[in-house]
Structures are given as structure tokens and as C-alpha cells.
Scaffold this active site. Sequence first.
Site, mmCIF file in Angstrom:
data_model
loop_
_atom_site.group_PDB
_atom_site.id
_atom_site.type_symbol
_atom_site.label_atom_id
_atom_site.label_comp_id
_atom_site.label_asym_id
_atom_site.label_seq_id
_atom_site.Cartn_x
_atom_site.Cartn_y
_atom_site.Cartn_z
ATOM 1 N N GLU A 427 35.009 36.546 43.137
ATOM 2 C CA GLU A 427 35.563 37.138 44.353
ATOM 3 C C GLU A 427 36.465 36.166 45.112
ATOM 4 O O GLU A 427 36.448 36.118 46.340
ATOM 5 C CB GLU A 427 34.439 37.652 45.247
ATOM 6 C CG GLU A 427 33.649 38.785 44.595
ATOM 7 C CD GLU A 427 32.621 39.436 45.510
ATOM 8 O OE1 GLU A 427 32.357 38.888 46.608
ATOM 9 O OE2 GLU A 427 32.091 40.484 45.138
ATOM 10 N N GLU A 525 30.008 42.790 38.620
ATOM 11 C CA GLU A 525 28.968 42.831 39.648
ATOM 12 C C GLU A 525 28.900 44.255 40.159
ATOM 13 O O GLU A 525 29.906 44.826 40.576
ATOM 14 C CB GLU A 525 29.285 41.858 40.783
ATOM 15 C CG GLU A 525 28.151 41.711 41.786
ATOM 16 C CD GLU A 525 28.424 40.566 42.763
ATOM 17 O OE1 GLU A 525 28.824 39.476 42.291
ATOM 18 O OE2 GLU A 525 28.261 40.766 43.976
#
Length: 790
Positions: A427, A525
Site C-alpha cells: 500500500e 489483501e
Amino acid sequence: MKPFLCWFLLLASVAFGLPRETLFTDDWKFHLGDLAGAETPEFADQQWRPVTLPHDWSIEGEFSPDHASATGFLPGGIGWYRKSFTLSPEAHGKRVLLRFEGVYRNSTVWINGQLLGHRPHGYIDFEYDLTEALVAGGTNVIAVKVERANIADSRWYPGTGIYRDVWLTIVDPIHIVRHGVFLTTPHVTEAFAEVNSTCEVTNTSTESRTLTVSAEIHDSPQGNPQSLSRATTTRTLAAGETWAFPLYHPIEHPHLWSPSDPYLYQVTHRIEVDGKQVDEVTTPLGIRAFHFDADHGFFLNGKPLLIQGVCNHHDAGFLGAAVPRAVLERRMRLLKNIGVNAFRCSHNPMQDDLYEICDELGFLVMDEAFDEWEIGKRKWVQGRNAGTAERFGYSEDFAEWAVRDTEAMVRRARQHPCVILYSIGNEIDYPTDPYVHPKSRQVEIFKDSPGQPSMTRLAAVAPSLIAAVKRHDPTRPVTMALSNASAANAIGLANMLDVAGYNYQEAAYPDDHAAFPDRILIGSENGDSPEAWAAVRDLPYISGQFLWTGFDFLGEANEWPNHGSEAGIFDIAGFPKRDALWREALWSEKPVLHLSVSQGRRGWRESDWNEPRRPNEPVQVLALTNLPKITLSLNGRSIGTSSPQNGIARWELPWEKGELIATGTDPQGQVHRATLATTGRATALKLHAERLELRGDQRDALHIIVELLDDAGRRVARDDRDVKVTVTGPLKLAALENGDQNDPTSPRSDHRTTRRGRALIILQGRAPGTATLTVEADGLPPANLPIELK
């Protein structure tokens, strides 16, 4: 280990020779706080506390709202470690190397007052050559300074100190370098496999030498007298030169490695100079072939395989970050038992044990290097998304260290057949944290603010990390866990990756597959909703998903007294939540049937049949199952038969004291049954031990579950008691955990309130002998357990 035993290991006899690599974890001394001159050999450390590594000093502290929520409301600081040792005369003429598997963070190491180096990254293994600074025949002193004064330096709990193993390596001047063996399987079928082995050797002597490198493949960890393959090559190596020696092995009818059959060969590389063996290293070999396909997902050994994975951080609850191998193995077996076949290292490389366990048990692994690059992410202090945040962390060292740390991750991981992906970041593209882009998706509550950097910068940084991976392992794909695919597409970042990992962006799968038909997609994820699973199950071009997370973890906490995330499908003690039972129904190949009940959309969700919180409202009963039909009865009366949807069969009925029974028949005709019954008050304690023996080496760990039982022998979930643990003999209470992330009891306390009628005790042995565990609770007879320490 007693001092004379450690001395014996180092002063090995001529008959046995010097071990190549020895654990260097005993007889250290520790001081919390900074001290001037502590790196010098003559510094007086007699009053320092003795410790055995691995050691995490943060978990020895107290939870406090004065610390940072991001890192679990636990302390950090500055600490020093020292160790004195003497080498055998046999080490003369050898190279003596010291390897740390990980020190969190900002470690600086000295030998006899001479600086060896500094390493800011807290999760990377590193090695120093001690040879030139050693005192021959005298006492040598290692000193390590660990600096973590700013505890808001991570988005989760990192631990502090030398929290992983340390190894002393003694080798010939001509030797195999650290992580220098690289095994590849470029061609694999059930009938025939080709194995390439590369062995990187260095000549640190002062003259050129001709050496022979051999590699032998054995069919078992012990090695067979008759090897499957032996290859040799010879070359002259100049003084100071390092060379990677290639060797080739044809294997007939190989036994292939897979999650369902994790078969391991062993490859032993030997170095000979003038007919004398000078070095030897054995490496596991899993013969397997895998590839990703943009239209059809992931394939292992020529067959499609859906990746059913979990993400996980590295701590283990009240053990902190210094996690014994037995604890890791228990956790991985719990995951394996519910059908998990993959593990994502979130968001950093793990300890050596994790990869070895994944090789042995059969997990596919995504290794991961970083959670941030050049600019730090938000690290919350007063609670997640509350108040102000700090941005201190690894980003301050990224420019200098990122390429070297990426290379170090790859060189270690490439030894393991379990590893299938390298992630260069998690991220990093997160909207507004810290980068912005006009095409960002909107998440959470944060908006762009003046002066925030452009996300375009990521496209300039990524190539150097990708190249660092490919230099050391061109056989495995590079990925990132992208959280902002629309912006990553716009700047070209997603197209740089071999596999594009999407975090929580299932809705983008169809459009991005159409727009980028050659892109390989995976859920790097994911939440555990039915919709997130359906996106994997129903779209053949999605290779799989990694749930967030396998286990609850310390840090990323909400407001005090919460000290950890409850995102796991198992709680922090390893007790399964409903999501673990449901995931087992979706993923396991064995017949599965569990019962659970709930009331209200977000209210009461339990696995017991006691009076609900709203007695006048109906209760929803769920059967979590992969069986085709389930019949439910209450107190002998049929409630009805239901066919499960997405692994769940449902009924709604008024609560009534008694026994609830679900039955179902599998395709082979075997009947399966699950029950929930109303329980009484707790009247007894019961201890469930996985075994009654424990190695007395301060490294093994024994798990014991304590349960509160009623008169019928059922676990009582509504009558929790404070339990106290006492140990006698050479036994250590390593952790007492109830799974409650809102219980601020000290991690080192010997008493704790049970949660839903149970708690987990973790014991370690200090020395061989006999010991006794005693557990007491108010109003109940004590429970005792004898334990033999080997």
C-alpha cells in the site's frame, strides 16, 4: 545454557571439529537505557541483566496510554547487549562471521570496541566478519546498541531488541557465502525434472586456489548412502574473488512438492581444495514448477491451484516479537487444518523458522520488503484514525538502504521452495498516505492537503527495487500490494509488476482485466466477506486471495485500552473465531460442520447455547459446513433441513434451554454431527496439553489450554474466572493469553481472567529435570500437570 557449555561449543575438540554455524544466543547481558562507552571491551557490565536471545524488551513493559496506539501501547527506548566469548585455537586461520536474523531497529554492532556496522531495517538479516578484530586466545566482547526512542515508528507492534536468533559462523577462507546456494527447477514433469544449483564461493585467502565444487541431492533429510544426483565442477579462484559455480542435475520420476504433499529433498554443496573438504552447506529442495496465467490464474506442477491465503504480522501476542519455533508451528498447523495453503509476510521479511515451516508443511509464501518507501505513513498515537499521527520510520533510511535490504530479502528467501512471490511494498500507493493523484480512489476520512507529494514518484522508485529482485532471483515474479489501482494504472506502476496485487479492490477486477488483458491479478489483501470470496471463486483469472489476517496481532490499535487489532480469523491466543470456522467450510477438503448462533446484525455472535442478551427476540442458528444438507433439532424436536449457501445453512428460532444438534451426511455416506448445549456454572478446571515433555533448552515451547468446565464436562463460556499460574522446577511461564485485545493486564503477569471459559498457557524449559504446572481459580479445585524437561 550454562557458561561452560557455551565455552565448550566454541572450544570444540579436534575429534569433532568446529561446527560451521552455531547458535549464539546464550549468556548475553542486557541494559535498558543509553550508556556512554558501552561498546568498549573493558566496560563494566557485571550488573547488567543476563538474557537469552531472542529477546524483545518491549513486551516486558506495561501497557500504557502514554505510549502509541500504533505499536500496541507498549514502550521502546534505547538498549544495549553485550556478550563475551573465547574461541578455540582451531579457529585460527578461519573466518569468523556473526549473523543476526533481525534486530529491531537501528542496530549498531562492535567487536572489541571496533565498529562493525549499522543496520536501520528491523526485519532484515545481516552478517559481519569479526576475523580481523578478534583477540586470539583471549576474551572477545560483542556489543550491540539498539535505538528505538520514537515508539510511533510502525503501524503495528514491531518489538524491540535482538528479537531473532544470532549465529556464529566459522569457515575456511575459501567458503560458501551467506545465502550463496540458489536452487532452481526450470523443467518439471512427473516423469523428469531438471535442477540447476548455483553455489557462490569466495576466496578470502591471499593466493589463487583451484577448487572443486560438488552438489549432491539426497532423497531424505538424513541423506541416503546412494544419492539421486551428484555433479561437480572445478575452477581456479583468484585471491579476493567470488564466483557462482553452476551445476546441473537430471532427476528421474521426481517426487513433486506441493501444499498437499510438501516433499523435500536435500542438496549438499561441498568445497574441496587440494583434495581436502573445506566447506559444506545443505539446502532444502522442493521440486516444483509454477506459473501465473492472466486468464486462468495460478498453476502448480501443471495443475490449477486456487491460492487460499492469509496475511499475518510477526508477533505472537504476549510473547511479543521473540517467537519460538514451536509457537509458529502451532499457528501454521492451525491455518493448515482449516484449508489455508498460502501465507503473506506482512509487511516485512519474517524469521528463518517461518520459511522452514512453510517448506515443511506446504504453504505458498509471498515475501514482502516494505510498508513504506521514501515518505512515512501515518502512525497513530491515540487510536486508529484518531487525533494526530506521526510519520517517523524506515522511510528516513529508505534512500540509502532500500536496494540492499531488498537484495537481502531475496537472497535468503530464494533458498525456500515455498516462496512464489516477492512484494516490494504494501500500500505504498495508499490514497493521501502520503501520496496523492487525481485518479485516486476515495477511502476512509482523509482528503488531499496542500504540499502532499505526487504518486507519480512511485513509478520512478519501483524500477530499482524490481531490478534488485531480478539480479538475485529472476525465476520468481515481483508484485506489490496495491491499494489504489486506478492511480497505479494512471502512472504505469501496475504495469511494471509481474503480478499485480490488489488490496480490497474486488470491484476493480472485471474492468481491469478487460482493460489490461495481459495483467496477472491476485487479491493480495482481502476482507473475509462472501463477496470478496465470490470474486476469487467465480473469476478464473484471479489467482487467489490473502485474508486480513490469520491471527489477531498487537498494534494498529484503537483507543485505549485496546492494544491490538482483532482482524484475525483466529484470536491472538489461536482460538478460532466464527470466521475461521466458516473459512474451513469454504476451503477445507475434509467434511466440515460447526454450529454458531447470533442475535442482531452486529450483536451477540457466539458458539454456545446459553440465554441470549435479548431473550424475547429470536436467535439465528448457523451451520458452517461443506456438507450438502443439514438437519437441525432442539431438545429432540426437528427444526428443519437446510441446504447451505456459501458454506452457511441458517435457521431462526426462539431460544430454549437445552441441546441443539446439527447433522449432515457427506458424499461417502458418513454422518457428521455438531452440538451446542446450555451449560451450568463452572465447577472444575481442565488442562489440555499437546504433550507432557518439553526440551529444557529455553527454546522449545509447550502450549496448554486451560478451560472452565461445568458438572457435565462442558466448557463454560459465561462464567469467566481469574486464573493464576504457578510453575515449579526448571520451568518458565512464557505467556498467559486469553485473546482479549482490550485487557491491559501486564504481558508478564502470572494471572489473567479467562475469556469465554478458556486461556492459553505457553511454557518454556530452563534446564532438564521435572516440573509441575499448577492452575488455580477462585472457587474451583486447582489443576496440576507434571512436565518432564528433556
